[in-house]
Design a protein around this motif. Structure first.
Motif, PDB file in Angstrom:
ATOM      1  N   ASN A  38       0.707  -1.213  -0.091  1.00 52.32           N
ATOM      2  CA  ASN A  38      -0.090  -0.041  -0.046  1.00 52.32           C
ATOM      3  C   ASN A  38       0.696   1.287   0.070  1.00 52.32           C
ATOM      4  N   GLU A  39       2.131   1.304   0.233  1.00 51.24           N
ATOM      5  CA  GLU A  39       2.938   2.257   0.611  1.00 51.24           C
ATOM      6  C   GLU A  39       3.413   2.763  -1.131  1.00 51.24           C
ATOM      7  N   ASN A  40       3.491   4.037  -1.418  1.00 52.08           N
ATOM      8  CA  ASN A  40       3.638   4.359  -2.811  1.00 52.08           C
ATOM      9  C   ASN A  40       4.858   4.098  -3.336  1.00 52.08           C
ATOM     10  N   LEU A  41       6.099   4.070  -2.740  1.00 50.39           N
ATOM     11  CA  LEU A  41       7.340   3.730  -3.203  1.00 50.39           C
ATOM     12  C   LEU A  41       7.281   2.193  -3.615  1.00 50.39           C
ATOM     13  N   ASN A  46       6.976  -2.077  -7.334  1.00 52.19           N
ATOM     14  CA  ASN A  46       6.453  -3.459  -7.170  1.00 52.19           C
ATOM     15  C   ASN A  46       7.043  -4.473  -6.492  1.00 52.19           C
ATOM     16  N   LEU A  47       7.252  -4.141  -5.339  1.00 45.53           N
ATOM     17  CA  LEU A  47       7.871  -4.920  -4.291  1.00 45.53           C
ATOM     18  C   LEU A  47       7.111  -6.345  -3.929  1.00 45.53           C
ATOM     19  N   ILE A 110      14.966   3.002  -3.519  1.00 46.27           N
ATOM     20  CA  ILE A 110      14.475   3.445  -2.291  1.00 46.27           C
ATOM     21  C   ILE A 110      15.413   4.010  -1.436  1.00 46.27           C
ATOM     22  N   GLY A 111      16.492   3.104  -1.233  1.00 44.54           N
ATOM     23  CA  GLY A 111      17.474   4.051  -0.354  1.00 44.54           C
ATOM     24  C   GLY A 111      18.086   5.212  -1.006  1.00 44.54           C
ATOM     25  N   GLU A 112      18.165   5.410  -2.301  1.00 40.57           N
ATOM     26  CA  GLU A 112      18.640   6.656  -3.032  1.00 40.57           C
ATOM     27  C   GLU A 112      17.491   7.647  -2.753  1.00 40.57           C
ATOM     28  N   GLU A 225       4.135   7.596 -12.718  1.00 44.00           N
ATOM     29  CA  GLU A 225       3.328   6.934 -13.647  1.00 44.00           C
ATOM     30  C   GLU A 225       2.706   5.656 -13.068  1.00 44.00           C
ATOM     31  N   LYS A 226       3.296   5.261 -11.961  1.00 44.30           N
ATOM     32  CA  LYS A 226       2.854   4.061 -11.279  1.00 44.30           C
ATOM     33  C   LYS A 226       1.985   4.435 -10.195  1.00 44.30           C
ATOM     34  N   ILE A 227       1.876   5.599  -9.633  1.00 42.72           N
ATOM     35  CA  ILE A 227       1.373   5.881  -8.522  1.00 42.72           C
ATOM     36  C   ILE A 227       0.074   6.686  -8.593  1.00 42.72           C
TER      37      ILE A 227
END
Length: 241
Positions: A38-41, A46-47, A110-112, A225-227
């Motif tokens: 559910n979190e945007n990142l 696509n984790l 994500i870390g970046e 584009e994914k969020i």
């Protein structure tokens, strides 16, 4: 109960409890099944379903929980953890070990992004503080949504953080050895959705830096584009304790 209830909320249907070692497995389950989904990142990259990512996330979460300042809203009738607020103590001269992202491109991305956000404003220097609480993860089990649990947990960690400043407080005494003596003067977070951002607005967090999702891309596609378009930007925020 193996740990005491710290506060009853939502007409007494939920209790805020510290995430002690006996609750680590339940916290990991909630985080892995709801936060990444559910979190945007997590959505943008696509984790879901990546086993190496799940293992990395679990290691990181268990590391954070060792600071002993993370809390959950527990549904009393079912005894399920309904929401999490995972926090860590950071010091300007000695930061907590970070997530082992090397070799996992999505986690490196994500870390970046998080590094970009949190280093764009030096809260230690600009606010003249040497210790902070970082609100790292905030998530709610879907079936318990829209009850204000994340707001209650964020309010709670603010109050708890203020007590940690008091040298002789019970809360300061309970800190584990590796963070004993730390006195946080502010709380920071990276809010990735309008939902968490609204919580910050209600509680008086200050936006230190903001970036549009269009500025970030992965494998040639912008995260925007994914969020869901209602989430236009990511923000780095803070509030003095």
């Amino acid at each position: 109960m193996s740990e005491r209830c710290l506060k009853l909320i939502c007409d007494g249907d939920f209790e805020i409890v510290k995430i002690t070692e006996d609750l680590y497995d339940a916290a990991v389950e909630l985080f892995q099944n709801y936060f990444s989904k559910n979190e945007n990142l997590g959505i943008a990259l696509n984790l879901i379903g990546c086993q190496d990512i799940r293992a990395s996330q679990e290691r990181f979460l268990r590391l954070l929980l060792k600071d002993n300042i993370s809390f959950a809203a527990r549904h009393i009738p079912s005894q399920q953890l309904a929401a999490l607020c995972v926090n860590k103590i950071e010091n300007s001269s000695n930061t907590t070990e970070t997530e082992p992202n090397v070799g996992i491109p999505k986690m490196e991305k994500i870390g970046e992004i998080i590094h970009h956000m949190t280093t764009s404003f030096d809260v230690y220097k600009e606010w003249q503080v040497n210790c902070i609480i970082e609100l790292t993860f905030l998530c709610t089990r879907t079936e318990f949504g829209r009850r204000g649990l994340a707001l209650h947990l964020t309010e709670f960690i603010l109050d708890y953080g203020r007590k940690l400043k008091e040298e002789d407080s019970k809360e300061a005494f309970e800190l584990p050895a590796h963070v004993k003596g730390q006195r946080p003067k502010a709380i920071t977070s990276v809010f990735t959705s309008r939902f968490s951002q609204r919580i910050g607005e209600k509680l008086g967090f200050v936006t230190l830096f903001r970036e549009e999702y269009t500025k970030f891309s992965f494998e040639g596609v912008t995260l925007a584009e994914k969020i869901d378009p209602q989430h236009k930007y990511i923000i780095f925020v803070a509030k003095r304790l």
